[in-house]
Design a protein around this motif. Structure first.
Motif, PDB file in Angstrom:
ATOM      1  N   ARG A  35     -34.212   8.852 -64.095  1.00 13.84           N
ATOM      2  CA  ARG A  35     -33.932   6.754 -63.480  1.00 13.84           C
ATOM      3  C   ARG A  35     -32.083   5.933 -63.303  1.00 13.84           C
ATOM      4  O   ARG A  35     -31.771   5.129 -62.959  1.00 13.84           O
ATOM      5  CB  ARG A  35     -34.305   5.845 -64.345  1.00 13.84           C
ATOM      6  N   ARG A  36     -31.370   7.558 -64.324  1.00 13.19           N
ATOM      7  CA  ARG A  36     -30.088   7.246 -65.139  1.00 13.19           C
ATOM      8  C   ARG A  36     -28.830   7.716 -64.183  1.00 13.19           C
ATOM      9  O   ARG A  36     -27.580   7.046 -63.668  1.00 13.19           O
ATOM     10  CB  ARG A  36     -29.668   6.640 -66.288  1.00 13.19           C
ATOM     11  N   PHE A  37     -29.630   9.097 -63.457  1.00 14.65           N
ATOM     12  CA  PHE A  37     -28.628  10.072 -62.612  1.00 14.65           C
ATOM     13  C   PHE A  37     -28.848  10.459 -61.537  1.00 14.65           C
ATOM     14  O   PHE A  37     -30.349   9.908 -61.213  1.00 14.65           O
ATOM     15  CB  PHE A  37     -28.147  11.303 -63.503  1.00 14.65           C
ATOM     16  N   TYR A  38     -27.951  10.391 -60.269  1.00 13.83           N
ATOM     17  CA  TYR A  38     -27.950  11.321 -59.405  1.00 13.83           C
ATOM     18  C   TYR A  38     -27.630  12.779 -59.127  1.00 13.83           C
ATOM     19  O   TYR A  38     -26.901  13.213 -59.826  1.00 13.83           O
ATOM     20  CB  TYR A  38     -27.251  10.515 -58.167  1.00 13.83           C
ATOM     21  N   TYR A  39     -29.168  13.613 -58.628  1.00 11.42           N
ATOM     22  CA  TYR A  39     -28.437  14.322 -58.731  1.00 11.42           C
ATOM     23  C   TYR A  39     -28.483  15.976 -58.089  1.00 11.42           C
ATOM     24  O   TYR A  39     -29.530  14.634 -56.808  1.00 11.42           O
ATOM     25  CB  TYR A  39     -29.873  15.664 -59.432  1.00 11.42           C
ATOM     26  N   GLU A  40     -28.036  16.500 -56.911  1.00 11.20           N
ATOM     27  CA  GLU A  40     -27.495  17.170 -56.331  1.00 11.20           C
ATOM     28  C   GLU A  40     -28.852  18.182 -55.359  1.00 11.20           C
ATOM     29  O   GLU A  40     -28.380  17.900 -54.784  1.00 11.20           O
ATOM     30  CB  GLU A  40     -25.988  17.421 -56.947  1.00 11.20           C
ATOM     31  N   ARG A  46     -32.284  19.791 -63.517  1.00  5.45           N
ATOM     32  CA  ARG A  46     -33.612  21.048 -65.008  1.00  5.45           C
ATOM     33  C   ARG A  46     -32.376  20.665 -66.154  1.00  5.45           C
ATOM     34  O   ARG A  46     -32.967  21.483 -67.489  1.00  5.45           O
ATOM     35  CB  ARG A  46     -33.499  22.944 -64.539  1.00  5.45           C
ATOM     36  N   GLN A  47     -31.087  21.226 -65.771  1.00  2.00           N
ATOM     37  CA  GLN A  47     -30.050  21.806 -66.999  1.00  2.00           C
ATOM     38  C   GLN A  47     -29.646  20.745 -67.764  1.00  2.00           C
ATOM     39  O   GLN A  47     -30.244  20.679 -68.636  1.00  2.00           O
ATOM     40  CB  GLN A  47     -28.553  22.121 -65.990  1.00  2.00           C
ATOM     41  N   HIS A  48     -29.719  19.251 -67.255  1.00  6.01           N
ATOM     42  CA  HIS A  48     -29.342  18.234 -67.993  1.00  6.01           C
ATOM     43  C   HIS A  48     -31.184  17.514 -68.555  1.00  6.01           C
ATOM     44  O   HIS A  48     -30.851  17.325 -70.021  1.00  6.01           O
ATOM     45  CB  HIS A  48     -29.329  17.157 -66.676  1.00  6.01           C
ATOM     46  N   LEU A  49     -32.126  18.158 -67.654  1.00  2.00           N
ATOM     47  CA  LEU A  49     -33.221  17.390 -68.856  1.00  2.00           C
ATOM     48  C   LEU A  49     -33.656  19.003 -69.703  1.00  2.00           C
ATOM     49  O   LEU A  49     -33.825  18.596 -70.737  1.00  2.00           O
ATOM     50  CB  LEU A  49     -34.715  17.926 -67.608  1.00  2.00           C
ATOM     51  N   ALA A  50     -33.609  20.057 -69.645  1.00  2.00           N
ATOM     52  CA  ALA A  50     -33.193  21.151 -70.555  1.00  2.00           C
ATOM     53  C   ALA A  50     -32.266  20.318 -71.862  1.00  2.00           C
ATOM     54  O   ALA A  50     -32.530  20.869 -73.393  1.00  2.00           O
ATOM     55  CB  ALA A  50     -32.903  22.939 -70.259  1.00  2.00           C
TER      56      ALA A  50
END
Length: 90
Positions: A35-40, A46-50
């Motif tokens: 809800r806070r970031f837009y992922y390309e 997956r990297q951010h979540l990890a």
């Protein structure tokens, strides 16, 4: 005297009750990532979540992790996160 009316019964849900702590961390993860970031791409997500999950699993709440990063690398932030806490303004 016996009557032929059936006894009232309650129905049960097919969904298992959830634990509040699990629901809270799921909500926290959604708020901090999707809800806070837009992922390309999915890989970027997956990297951010990890990184987020590993910080949480090593004993840091998201707030504690941000405070630790702020202390080590304040140049990564535009605003002081310690001043962004909602609460009493005393």
């Amino acid at each position: 005297m016996l009557s032929n009316t059936p006894a009232p019964r309650t129905t049960s849900s097919t969904e298992q009750p959830r634990q509040g702590q699990v629901e809270r961390i799921n909500q926290t993860i959604k708020d901090a990532t999707v809800r806070r970031f837009y992922y390309e791409s999915h890989d970027q997500f997956r990297q951010h979540l990890a990184g987020f999950i590993s910080a949480y699993n090593f004993g840091f709440t998201p707030y504690e992790f941000v405070c630790k990063v702020w202390a080590a690398q304040p140049e990564r932030f535009k605003l002081n996160p310690l001043q962004q806490i909602s609460g009493l303004n005393i």
